[in-house]
Write a protein that holds these residues in place. Sequence first.
Motif, PDB file in Angstrom:
ATOM      1  N   ALA A   1      84.693  51.825  15.233  1.00  9.49           N
ATOM      2  CA  ALA A   1      83.537  52.714  15.210  1.00  9.49           C
ATOM      3  C   ALA A   1      83.412  53.388  13.844  1.00  9.49           C
ATOM      4  O   ALA A   1      82.313  53.473  13.275  1.00  9.49           O
ATOM      5  N   GLU A   2      84.528  53.861  13.310  1.00  4.58           N
ATOM      6  CA  GLU A   2      84.512  54.531  12.001  1.00  4.58           C
ATOM      7  C   GLU A   2      84.004  53.595  10.911  1.00  4.58           C
ATOM      8  O   GLU A   2      83.266  54.015  10.005  1.00  4.58           O
ATOM      9  N   TRP A   3      84.384  52.328  10.993  1.00  2.37           N
ATOM     10  CA  TRP A   3      83.998  51.350   9.965  1.00  2.37           C
ATOM     11  C   TRP A   3      82.706  50.609  10.316  1.00  2.37           C
ATOM     12  O   TRP A   3      82.327  49.672   9.617  1.00  2.37           O
ATOM     13  N   ARG A   4      82.049  51.036  11.398  1.00  2.00           N
ATOM     14  CA  ARG A   4      80.769  50.453  11.815  1.00  2.00           C
ATOM     15  C   ARG A   4      80.876  48.942  12.041  1.00  2.00           C
ATOM     16  O   ARG A   4      80.047  48.154  11.584  1.00  2.00           O
TER      17      ARG A   4
END
Length: 313
Positions: free
Chosen positions: A14-17
Motif C-alpha cells: 500500500a505504501e509503495w502503491r
Amino acid sequence: MIGIWKGFLLDRLAEWRLPAGGEWNFVLHNNYHPHCNNLNVMWFHNGGAFPRVVAKYSDNPAQLEREFENIRRVHECAPAVAPNPLHFGRQGHLWGLWMEGVPGSVLTTAKCYAPDVLRSVVELVASFHSAIRRGREKPEPGRYQHMVQEPLEAVAQFGPSTAVKAGCAEVAAAISAQWLNSLPVIPQHGDLYSGNILSHRDRYYVVDWEGFGGIDLPFCDLLILLYSLLRDTGKTPTAWDPTLMSQFPSLIRSYAQRLDLTPADVSRLLPLALINWFYAHLKEGRKAFTEDMYRTIQQYFESPEPWKRAFLS
C-alpha cells in the motif's frame, strides 16, 4: 531470507502503491564482478513480463546507500529516466536497496545503430543532463583538482607510454581552472553504455546509478555511450564503422547546443572525458577495464585524427 524479503514487500504494498492482490514471484541474479558483488531480486506480479520491484542486497552498506541517494537525486529531477527509489536499510545480515521496477530489456548495440534509436538515446542523455545540471556561477571547491589534475596524474603514471605522458601534459596546459569553472556542473551517470539502458516501446530508462556524480563534466556520458558503440564495431579507430561514425557529429552538435557548449569546449572535453572515465574505474579497482582504457587513451594520443573526425567534425 526470501521469506523475510517477501514479507517485507507484502507489508509495504500500500505504501509503495503496488497491487494488493495477486501473486508475487521472484527471480534471483547473482551480480558478481571481481571488484564487487551483490544479489539482485526481481519481483514480478501475476506473471508480468517485467519486474514491478527490484531489490539489491549486499554486505557493503556504503555502496548501496550511495546508489540509493543517487537514484533519489536523479528521480527528483528526471523521473522519466531513473526508477523510483523505495527503501534502503538492513535486513538480516545484508543491506537492501529497494526500487520500483521499470519495463524494458537491455538496449543492444545493434539496435542503437539505427539512426532513429540513436537520436532518441542521445536526446535522453541531453534531457537528463539538462534536468540535473547546476549553474556556472558557483563552481565546486576543488573541481579542477578532482576533474583535471588527479585524473591526468593517474593516467600519466599508470603506464610507460611516452605518447600518453606527453598528451597528458598538453591537456593540462590547454585546460585552465577558469575554463573548467565556466562549464555547467552536470553530474554524470559515469558508465552510460548501451548495457545500462533499458528500452520498451520507444521509451528508455537508465539503470546502475552507483557511479553517478563521480564525474561532473558535461559530454562525458555521451562520449562513453558513443565510443562504446564504435568499440563494438572495431577495437581500433581504423576498424570503426564509418556509417555509424557519420551520425555522430550532428548528434554531438545538437547535444552541445542544448547544454550551452561551444565547439572549443567539446574539443577540450574529448580527451578529458576519456581520462576521467579511466580514472573513475581505476578508483573502483576495476583492473582489467582500466588497463583496456589506458590502451584506448594511448590510441587517442598517438593518432587523434580519427577521434576528431568521429567526434569533432
